[in-house]
Design a protein around this motif. Structure first.
Motif, PDB file in Angstrom:
ATOM      1  N   ARG A   1       0.860  -1.185   0.000  1.00  0.00           N
ATOM      2  CA  ARG A   1       0.000   0.000   0.000  1.00  0.00           C
ATOM      3  C   ARG A   1       0.894   1.233   0.000  1.00  0.00           C
ATOM      4  NH1 ARG A   1      -4.800   1.552   4.155  1.00  0.00           N
ATOM      5  NH2 ARG A   1      -5.984   0.504   2.556  1.00  0.00           N
ATOM      6  N   LEU A   2       0.539   2.212  -0.822  1.00  0.00           N
ATOM      7  CA  LEU A   2       1.223   3.501  -0.873  1.00  0.00           C
ATOM      8  C   LEU A   2       0.211   4.567  -0.472  1.00  0.00           C
ATOM      9  CD1 LEU A   2       3.537   5.452  -1.700  1.00  0.00           C
ATOM     10  CD2 LEU A   2       2.647   5.337  -4.037  1.00  0.00           C
ATOM     11  N   VAL A   3       0.597   5.415   0.460  1.00  0.00           N
ATOM     12  CA  VAL A   3      -0.269   6.502   0.924  1.00  0.00           C
ATOM     13  C   VAL A   3       0.459   7.814   0.719  1.00  0.00           C
ATOM     14  CG1 VAL A   3      -1.362   7.553   2.938  1.00  0.00           C
ATOM     15  CG2 VAL A   3      -1.405   5.065   2.656  1.00  0.00           C
ATOM     16  N   LEU A   4      -0.202   8.768   0.087  1.00  0.00           N
ATOM     17  CA  LEU A   4       0.294  10.137  -0.020  1.00  0.00           C
ATOM     18  C   LEU A   4      -0.644  10.988   0.831  1.00  0.00           C
ATOM     19  CD1 LEU A   4       1.391  12.118  -3.105  1.00  0.00           C
ATOM     20  CD2 LEU A   4      -0.255  13.088  -1.535  1.00  0.00           C
ATOM     21  N   HIS A   5      -0.082  11.790   1.712  1.00  0.00           N
ATOM     22  CA  HIS A   5      -0.875  12.678   2.560  1.00  0.00           C
ATOM     23  C   HIS A   5      -0.193  14.034   2.573  1.00  0.00           C
ATOM     24  CE1 HIS A   5      -2.363  14.576   6.229  1.00  0.00           C
ATOM     25  NE2 HIS A   5      -3.397  13.773   6.162  1.00  0.00           N
ATOM     26  N   ALA A   6      -0.934  15.098   2.246  1.00  0.00           N
ATOM     27  CA  ALA A   6      -0.351  16.441   2.190  1.00  0.00           C
ATOM     28  C   ALA A   6      -1.383  17.464   2.668  1.00  0.00           C
ATOM     29  CB  ALA A   6       0.096  16.759   0.769  1.00  0.00           C
ATOM     30  N   MET A   7      -0.918  18.397   3.510  1.00  0.00           N
ATOM     31  CA  MET A   7      -1.783  19.478   3.983  1.00  0.00           C
ATOM     32  C   MET A   7      -0.979  20.762   4.028  1.00  0.00           C
ATOM     33  SD  MET A   7      -4.136  17.836   7.078  1.00  0.00           S
ATOM     34  CE  MET A   7      -3.068  18.407   8.332  1.00  0.00           C
ATOM     35  N   HIS A   8      -1.665  21.873   3.812  1.00  0.00           N
ATOM     36  CA  HIS A   8      -1.035  23.183   3.955  1.00  0.00           C
ATOM     37  C   HIS A   8      -2.035  24.075   4.673  1.00  0.00           C
ATOM     38  CE1 HIS A   8       1.261  26.748   3.286  1.00  0.00           C
ATOM     39  NE2 HIS A   8       2.149  26.105   2.566  1.00  0.00           N
ATOM     40  N   SER A   9      -1.775  24.349   5.954  1.00  0.00           N
ATOM     41  CA  SER A   9      -2.765  25.042   6.774  1.00  0.00           C
ATOM     42  C   SER A   9      -2.970  26.502   6.393  1.00  0.00           C
ATOM     43  CB  SER A   9      -2.384  24.938   8.258  1.00  0.00           C
ATOM     44  OG  SER A   9      -1.129  25.511   8.487  1.00  0.00           O
ATOM     45  N   VAL A  10      -2.000  27.141   5.758  1.00  0.00           N
ATOM     46  CA  VAL A  10      -2.154  28.551   5.392  1.00  0.00           C
ATOM     47  C   VAL A  10      -3.296  28.737   4.392  1.00  0.00           C
ATOM     48  CG1 VAL A  10      -1.023  30.519   4.282  1.00  0.00           C
ATOM     49  CG2 VAL A  10       0.247  29.113   5.906  1.00  0.00           C
ATOM     50  N   VAL A  11      -3.482  27.779   3.498  1.00  0.00           N
ATOM     51  CA  VAL A  11      -4.524  27.897   2.476  1.00  0.00           C
ATOM     52  C   VAL A  11      -5.626  26.851   2.653  1.00  0.00           C
ATOM     53  CG1 VAL A  11      -3.046  29.008   0.763  1.00  0.00           C
ATOM     54  CG2 VAL A  11      -3.158  26.508   0.843  1.00  0.00           C
ATOM     55  N   ASP A  12      -5.631  26.157   3.796  1.00  0.00           N
ATOM     56  CA  ASP A  12      -6.636  25.118   4.079  1.00  0.00           C
ATOM     57  C   ASP A  12      -6.687  24.044   2.991  1.00  0.00           C
ATOM     58  OD1 ASP A  12      -7.238  26.553   6.321  1.00  0.00           O
ATOM     59  OD2 ASP A  12      -9.224  27.209   5.668  1.00  0.00           O
ATOM     60  N   TRP A  13      -5.532  23.686   2.443  1.00  0.00           N
ATOM     61  CA  TRP A  13      -5.490  22.683   1.377  1.00  0.00           C
ATOM     62  C   TRP A  13      -5.164  21.316   1.967  1.00  0.00           C
ATOM     63  CZ3 TRP A  13      -0.802  20.189  -0.288  1.00  0.00           C
ATOM     64  CH2 TRP A  13      -0.968  19.346  -1.395  1.00  0.00           C
TER      65      TRP A  13
END
Length: 198
Positions: free
Chosen positions: A44-56
């Motif tokens: 299993r491959l998981v990609l997880h990304a967040m950027h709190s400045v732009v709520d992405w």
């Protein structure tokens, strides 16, 4: 969780490899470079990304090289990518059970949040469901202590990438064109008032 540019962090443990790198924080997770997807063959491959400045927030899951789910969204761009069926941890969000809880600025009318839920809330639940821990939410007893996982840091530079000394000189030239810093304080009515010095 958010390494500086040209730096990657990695760890390898039995059954899991972890890589943290800004270059995989992409708006369309399904377009993760094929060589990275191929490296996960049989797993299993998981990609997880967040950027709190732009709520992405964006995530994707591959099983044995086959994309199962990909989602990317932000209030400014809306739903950027939505491939596959929602995973169980997503269902309360799509059902309207986890609406965005936005607190407006004092004395200002707040526009309704442009998404039915807050992407970063979903991002924290995704992190727990897919990786076993949260970064900013309240930890639960069964969560992994992410701070107890040692990662190795690497400075990464492509063979045809810019020379670091040239990049540093370029940045220095830009800074030299800027004026002196300006300092502000918040007035009683919420306005910014310029002041002298820090």
């Amino acid at each position: 969780m958010y390494p500086p540019k040209d730096t990657a962090y990695a760890a390898s443990r039995p059954g899991v490899e972890i890589v943290c790198d800004q270059r995989v924080m992409i708006d369309f997770p399904s377009q993760l470079p094929e060589h990275l997807v191929a490296a996960s063959a049989g797993r299993r491959l998981v990609l997880h990304a967040m950027h709190s400045v732009v709520d992405w927030f964006a995530f994707a899951v591959w099983e044995d090289g086959r994309l199962v789910r990909s989602l990317s969204l932000s209030p400014d761009s809306g739903i950027i990518e939505n491939i596959g069926e929602p995973l169980p941890f997503e269902l309360p969000y799509w059902a309207g059970d986890r609406p965005a809880d936005i607190v407006p600025w004092p004395d200002e009318d707040e526009e309704p949040y442009p998404l039915p839920f807050h992407p970063l809330d979903l991002g924290e639940d995704a992190l727990r469901a897919l990786c076993g821990f949260v970064q900013e939410g309240r930890p639960e007893p069964d969560d992994i202590d992410a701070y107890g996982i040692d990662l190795h840091g690497f400075h990464v530079r492509g063979p045809h990438g810019p020379d670091p000394a040239e990049e540093e000189a370029k940045l220095k030239r830009i800074v030299e064109t800027m004026g002196p810093p300006r300092f502000y304080t918040l007035g009683p009515d919420g306005s910014l008032i310029e002041r002298d010095g820090p």
